[in-house]
Design a protein around this motif. Sequence first.
Motif, mmCIF file in Angstrom:
data_model
loop_
_atom_site.group_PDB
_atom_site.id
_atom_site.type_symbol
_atom_site.label_atom_id
_atom_site.label_comp_id
_atom_site.label_asym_id
_atom_site.label_seq_id
_atom_site.Cartn_x
_atom_site.Cartn_y
_atom_site.Cartn_z
ATOM 1 N N LYS A 10 1.065 -1.162 0.260
ATOM 2 C CA LYS A 10 -0.022 0.000 0.064
ATOM 3 C C LYS A 10 1.062 1.279 0.181
ATOM 4 O O LYS A 10 0.410 2.152 -0.379
ATOM 5 N N ARG A 11 1.944 1.568 0.301
ATOM 6 C CA ARG A 11 3.349 2.107 1.405
ATOM 7 C C ARG A 11 3.772 2.182 0.121
ATOM 8 O O ARG A 11 3.821 3.266 -1.044
ATOM 9 N N GLY A 12 4.395 1.149 -0.275
ATOM 10 C CA GLY A 12 5.052 1.168 -1.813
ATOM 11 C C GLY A 12 6.500 1.694 -1.862
ATOM 12 O O GLY A 12 6.611 2.645 -3.132
ATOM 13 N N LEU A 13 7.299 2.010 -0.455
ATOM 14 C CA LEU A 13 8.541 2.298 -0.195
ATOM 15 C C LEU A 13 9.301 1.425 -0.636
ATOM 16 O O LEU A 13 9.251 0.834 0.096
ATOM 17 N N ASN A 25 8.128 -2.742 -5.513
ATOM 18 C CA ASN A 25 7.634 -1.587 -4.826
ATOM 19 C C ASN A 25 8.785 -0.668 -5.477
ATOM 20 O O ASN A 25 7.948 0.747 -5.886
ATOM 21 N N LEU A 26 10.104 -0.764 -5.863
ATOM 22 C CA LEU A 26 10.594 0.435 -6.573
ATOM 23 C C LEU A 26 9.532 0.284 -8.135
ATOM 24 O O LEU A 26 9.563 1.125 -8.898
ATOM 25 N N GLY A 60 12.755 6.092 3.438
ATOM 26 C CA GLY A 60 12.153 5.165 3.203
ATOM 27 C C GLY A 60 13.114 4.439 2.518
ATOM 28 O O GLY A 60 13.426 3.423 3.344
ATOM 29 N N TYR A 61 14.190 4.583 2.318
ATOM 30 C CA TYR A 61 15.107 3.365 1.358
ATOM 31 C C TYR A 61 16.802 4.761 2.488
ATOM 32 O O TYR A 61 17.125 3.324 2.655
#
Length: 330
Positions: A10-13, A25-26, A60-61
């Motif tokens: 859902k966040r996809g970080l 996600n990336l 996030g990264y």
Amino acid sequence: MRDVNIYNFKRGLPRMSWHPHNLFNLWRRSYGPLEKITNRVEYKESLNWRRWTAKALLRGYHGDFINEKIFKRWYLPETLPDVRPSEALKNVEPVVELDKWANRQDAAQKAQKRAEEERRKGLAPVGSLMFTEVERRIDVVIFRACFAHSVYEARRMVIHGDVLLNGKKHTNANTRLAPGDMVSVDPKAIRFLQERPDPLEEEEEEVAASEASDAADDAAEASKSASDAAKTPPASRFSKKPQSTGGLTPFNLPPYASPFLFIPAYLEPSFSTCSVIYLRHPTARPGYSEIPTPWDADGEVVRLTWEWYSKRRMRIRSKSQLARMPENRQ
């Protein structure tokens, strides 16, 4: 645990990990349904909301396992390097004319060529250098050297005592390295250097079961087959042995790891000894940034993140706060 539910779709970080979910996600942030949110093509939200979103994407990264207050106090630089062109490059025409008048044609051509290259490349992408202190952490260096599947696994290696710093056992994952430090990892702790156990093959099990049923149905040799089956172990399941590699260390690359297999310029790893040398601090030059990041090093996400942090930097006011500073080897 610091890595619980980090691959939330859902966040996809994007994270510092080789996990297939992280690659998905990336893709979602780069080309998928979340691309518009990342690039901010339409500015319907407030400027402060866009800055916070950019900060969440970058954090996030880069160092999501670091507490936000600790990051702002100890890992965020006070200012970014000044990369504006010097006065000599701005006023290069008088220098070129003077060299030509003095019959120094080579010097004039070099000065003019250098000025043209600087104008063509533009300014260096120094926005990503706000995470220089994070890249100096020993757990991040282990992940960047491709000795761990994720930075979370590299952190566990350090805490569990599988890492040596300059030949001595080191268990503090918050340590920031100095140029020239050597980090060694126990080969037994590196997952893709271990031999994979032979899985039980379902096809062999099905063949053995069919043979047993045929033998049981044969009335003429029923008793003989039953006695032989009771005495003989099911060796077909373990008949295959790993092939000899000629004394070489086995290398079992995990799936979907190729997009993340790269070594930054400030590291010099040695896979034969499972060690890496931290050569120098990361830097940037026009058109190139040495800090790996999934975002544009000179893009809007990085710029908005720096604008967010420039107004919310923590200040150190007491000696007790200085005593809690993570180890910094300068």
